[in-house]
Design a protein around this motif. Sequence first.
Motif, short mmCIF file in Angstrom:
data_model
loop_
_atom_site.label_atom_id
_atom_site.label_comp_id
_atom_site.label_asym_id
_atom_site.label_seq_id
_atom_site.Cartn_x
_atom_site.Cartn_y
_atom_site.Cartn_z
N TYR A 6 -65.39 27.97 39.23
CA TYR A 6 -65.17 29.22 39.95
C TYR A 6 -64.06 29.11 41.00
O TYR A 6 -63.94 29.96 41.88
N THR A 23 -61.50 30.70 45.87
CA THR A 23 -62.73 30.94 45.12
C THR A 23 -62.65 32.27 44.39
O THR A 23 -62.23 33.28 44.96
N ASN A 74 -64.23 35.43 43.23
CA ASN A 74 -65.41 36.17 43.67
C ASN A 74 -65.70 37.42 42.84
O ASN A 74 -66.65 38.14 43.15
N THR A 80 -68.15 32.83 38.78
CA THR A 80 -68.16 33.01 40.23
C THR A 80 -69.28 32.14 40.81
O THR A 80 -70.16 31.68 40.09
#
Length: 198
Positions: free
Chosen positions: A67, A81, A83, A197
């Motif tokens: 992720y 990251t 999301n 994610t």
Amino acid sequence: MSCTTGFGINAYSRTWILTSAHCATAPDVAYQGVFAGGSGTTFNLMGGVTGESWEYDLILIDTPGFYRMFDGGPTTSNYKTVNGWGYHAANELVCQSGAASGVICDLRTGSSTNIVVSCSSPDSDGDCGYTIRGLIRTTQTSGNTAARAGDSGGPVFTLIGSTGVRAKGVVSAGGGSTMYFQDWADVIRLYNGYPRTP
């Protein structure tokens, strides 16, 4: 052929890595290594490629997707990251993160278009003259280089704060101030796949 890995995705009850189909053909095997190559470079096995959709320039690498995505110059170890994800929207500003270019932002999206693979830049098998469908054309707003050879397959995204991104698709082609990407709507339609994610 040197390309960039895209997002880790969830599809078929497991995780994969998404990239561009013109970079490989099943049963090719993908390796991770330094973009520039060179003597003494170590290449690590990633996995076989499968799920090819050449008409939409998408393919899956059989290796666990994560992720996070690289963020910064071509040799960076920084990351952001993932999301979430989003559909293509006209006149949106997106970024791309390719192994050759690093992160390039201020890419303004246009409409969906088809392109013909040029025989001066054939795919990994030497094939050319075929049409890739449903690509989103973007233009770098300052006229800077939008994508370079080796960026294909890399993530296209919008920012969420300072540490997160929203997945929008993967780089397919580009040159000069123009970059084309395949958007997430086709990833869902072809693979029922969504970005991994946290």
